[in-house]
Enzyme design. Structure first.
Site, PDB file in Angstrom:
ATOM      1  N   SER A 187       0.855  -1.184   0.000  1.00 37.50           N
ATOM      2  CA  SER A 187       0.000   0.000   0.000  1.00 37.50           C
ATOM      3  C   SER A 187       0.895   1.240   0.000  1.00 37.50           C
ATOM      4  O   SER A 187       2.117   1.122   0.120  1.00 37.50           O
ATOM      5  CB  SER A 187      -0.863   0.001   1.254  1.00 37.50           C
ATOM      6  OG  SER A 187      -0.017   0.157   2.388  1.00 37.50           O
ATOM      7  N   ASP A 237      -0.657  -1.570  -4.226  1.00 34.25           N
ATOM      8  CA  ASP A 237      -2.016  -1.663  -3.688  1.00 34.25           C
ATOM      9  C   ASP A 237      -2.560  -0.239  -3.508  1.00 34.25           C
ATOM     10  O   ASP A 237      -1.785   0.727  -3.506  1.00 34.25           O
ATOM     11  CB  ASP A 237      -1.925  -2.426  -2.345  1.00 34.25           C
ATOM     12  CG  ASP A 237      -3.236  -3.087  -1.955  1.00 34.25           C
ATOM     13  OD1 ASP A 237      -4.219  -2.952  -2.701  1.00 34.25           O
ATOM     14  OD2 ASP A 237      -3.265  -3.751  -0.897  1.00 34.25           O
ATOM     15  N   HIS A 277     -12.580  -4.131   4.050  1.00 35.56           N
ATOM     16  CA  HIS A 277     -11.173  -4.107   4.443  1.00 35.56           C
ATOM     17  C   HIS A 277     -11.100  -4.280   5.944  1.00 35.56           C
ATOM     18  O   HIS A 277     -11.929  -3.752   6.682  1.00 35.56           O
ATOM     19  CB  HIS A 277     -10.525  -2.768   4.068  1.00 35.56           C
ATOM     20  CG  HIS A 277     -10.053  -2.734   2.653  1.00 35.56           C
ATOM     21  ND1 HIS A 277     -10.309  -1.681   1.821  1.00 35.56           N
ATOM     22  CD2 HIS A 277      -9.329  -3.618   1.932  1.00 35.56           C
ATOM     23  CE1 HIS A 277      -9.758  -1.930   0.641  1.00 35.56           C
ATOM     24  NE2 HIS A 277      -9.161  -3.094   0.677  1.00 35.56           N
ATOM     25  N   GLY A 324      -9.906  -9.894   1.990  1.00 37.66           N
ATOM     26  CA  GLY A 324     -10.154 -11.335   2.093  1.00 37.66           C
ATOM     27  C   GLY A 324     -10.041 -11.883   3.509  1.00 37.66           C
ATOM     28  O   GLY A 324     -10.638 -12.913   3.823  1.00 37.66           O
ATOM     29  N   ASN A 345      -4.335  -9.338   3.902  1.00 42.38           N
ATOM     30  CA  ASN A 345      -3.371  -8.505   4.621  1.00 42.38           C
ATOM     31  C   ASN A 345      -3.539  -8.663   6.137  1.00 42.38           C
ATOM     32  O   ASN A 345      -2.614  -9.079   6.834  1.00 42.38           O
ATOM     33  CB  ASN A 345      -3.521  -7.036   4.199  1.00 42.38           C
ATOM     34  CG  ASN A 345      -2.369  -6.169   4.699  1.00 42.38           C
ATOM     35  OD1 ASN A 345      -1.462  -6.639   5.378  1.00 42.38           O
ATOM     36  ND2 ASN A 345      -2.396  -4.888   4.366  1.00 42.38           N
TER      37      ASN A 345
END
Ligand SMILES: [Zn+2]
Length: 299
Positions: free
Chosen positions: A58, A90, A195, A227, A249
Site C-alpha cells: 500500500s 495496492d 477491508h 479477504g 493482509n
C-alpha cells in the site's frame, strides 16, 4: 500433483498468470508486506507450493520499505529463484503516486478512486491507465468501484461509510460502464467484502450472485479485497464466480504481531532481531500457505 507449472518460466507476464487462473477458476494470492520478514514469508510460501504470487504494498507500506527498494527485492527473488513473483502497488490514491510506481517498474497498480464521485473516478482511472500502458504495455491496472473501508486491522464493527446490503453493492451495469469507459484490466467490486477483519475473525458473507453477475457483465478478472476473515466456502464460490486474485493482509499482520509478542515474552533476554523475528516469518508463511492452497484447490 497439480499442473500450474507445466508452463513455468519467468518470461510469462502477470497478465498471462491472471488470465490462466481466471480460465481455470483458481485465484492468485496477493499478500501485503511491510518489511523483509513479510517478504520472505510470501516468497517461501510461493516457492514451497510452486505457485505464482503477488506481493502487495500500500502507499504506507511502500513509504516504509521504499518504492525502489521493494521493486529491487522482488526483482532479485524472481531472478535468483526463477519463480513468478510479482509486485503490485495496492490502493494508490493519486495519479502522481501511480506515476511513481509505474516509473519504478511495478507489475501492477491499483488506482483507488472509490471516495471520488463516479465521473471523477472514471477520469482519474483513465489517466492512470493511459500513463501506465504507455510506459509498460505489460502492466496491469486495476480500479475499484464501491467503498469497502480503508484499514487492514481488527475492527469492532463494519467500517464507517460501508454498507453491505445488496442495494449498496457494486451494480453489474455500473461495473460494465466503468470498465468500458476506463479500459482497466481488472476490477475490484464491493460485494459484501470489507477491508480489515472483524474481531472474532468472521467477516460478513460475500454476495456470490452479485460477483457472478458483475463477472458476466464485465468479462475481465475480478479482484477480491478484504479477504481476511472470509470463510473458506465463500472464497471457493467467489473464485468459481470470477475472482482471479484475492488480497490478504490483516490475517498476516495478526500472525506477525502475535508470534512476535509470544517470542518476546518467551525470550526476554534475546536481542538479535533475526532471532526475535524468525517465528513471525514462520507464522506469516503458514497463513499464506493455507490461503494459497485454498485459492488453488490444493488439498
Ligand atoms: Zn484492498
Amino acid at each position: 500433483m497439480f499442473t500450474f507449472f507445466k508452463s513455468k518460466n519467468t518470461e510469462k507476464t502477470l497478465r498471462d498468470y491472471v488470465l490462466e487462473a481466471h480460465r481455470e477458476k483458481r485465484a492468485i494470492g496477493h499478500f501485503n508486506i511491510s518489511n523483509i520478514e513479510g517478504f520472505w514469508a510470501v516468497v517461501n510460501a510461493g516457492r514451497k507450493l510452486n505457485l505464482p504470487i503477488i506481493i502487495g504494498v500500500s502507499e504506507g507500506e511502500r513509504d516504509f520499505i521504499g518504492v525502489n527498494q521493494v521493486k529491487a527485492l522482488v526483482e532479485s527473488a524472481r531472478k535468483e529463484f526463477n519463480h513468478p513473483i510479482f509486485l503490485n502497488a495496492d490502493h494508490t490514491y493519486s495519479f502522481d503516486k501511480v506515476k511513481q510506481v509505474v516509473d519504478a517498474g511495478f507489475d501492477a497498480c491499483i488506482f483507488d478512486g472509490t471516495e471520488l464521485p463516479f465521473d471523477k473516478n472514471v477520469e482519474e482511472t483513465k489517466k492512470s491507465v493511459a500513463y501506465a500502458k504507455k510506459s509498460n504495455p505489460n502492466i496491469l491496472v486495476e480500479a475499484e468501484i464501491g467503498f469497502i473501508g480503508k484499514s487492514s486491522k481488527i475492527l469492532e464493527k463494519i467500517p464507517e461509510g460501508v454498507n453491505i446490503s445488496a442495494e449498496f453493492l457494486t451494480k453489474p451495469e455500473e461495473a460494465k460502464h466503468f470498465v468500458d469507459l476506463t479500459g482497466v484490466d481488472m476490477l475490484a467490486p464491493a460485494v459484501g467484502n470489507i477491508h480489515g477483519m472483524l474481531s472474532g475473525g468472521k467477516n460478513p458473507a460475500l454476495n456470490i450472485e452479485r460477483i457472478q453477475a458483475i463477472s458476466d457483465a464485465v468479462k475481465i478478472p475480478l479482484v477480491l479485497h478484504g479477504g481476511s476473515g472470509t470463510s473458506d466456502e465463500d472464497f471457493k464460490k467467489a473464485i468459481q464466480a470470477g475472482v482471479a486474485i484475492v488480497h490478504i493482509n490483516t490475517e498476516i499482520r495478526v500472525a506477525y504481531r502475535d508470534a512476535l509478542k509470544n517470542n518476546l515474552a518467551a525470550h526476554p533476554d534475546e536481542i538479535a532481531p533475526y532471532k526475535l523475528m524468525k517465528p513471525s516469518v514462520e507464522a506469516m508463511q503458514t497463513v499464506i500457505e493455507n490461503r494459497l492452497k485454498l485459492f488453488n484447490n490444493i488439498a
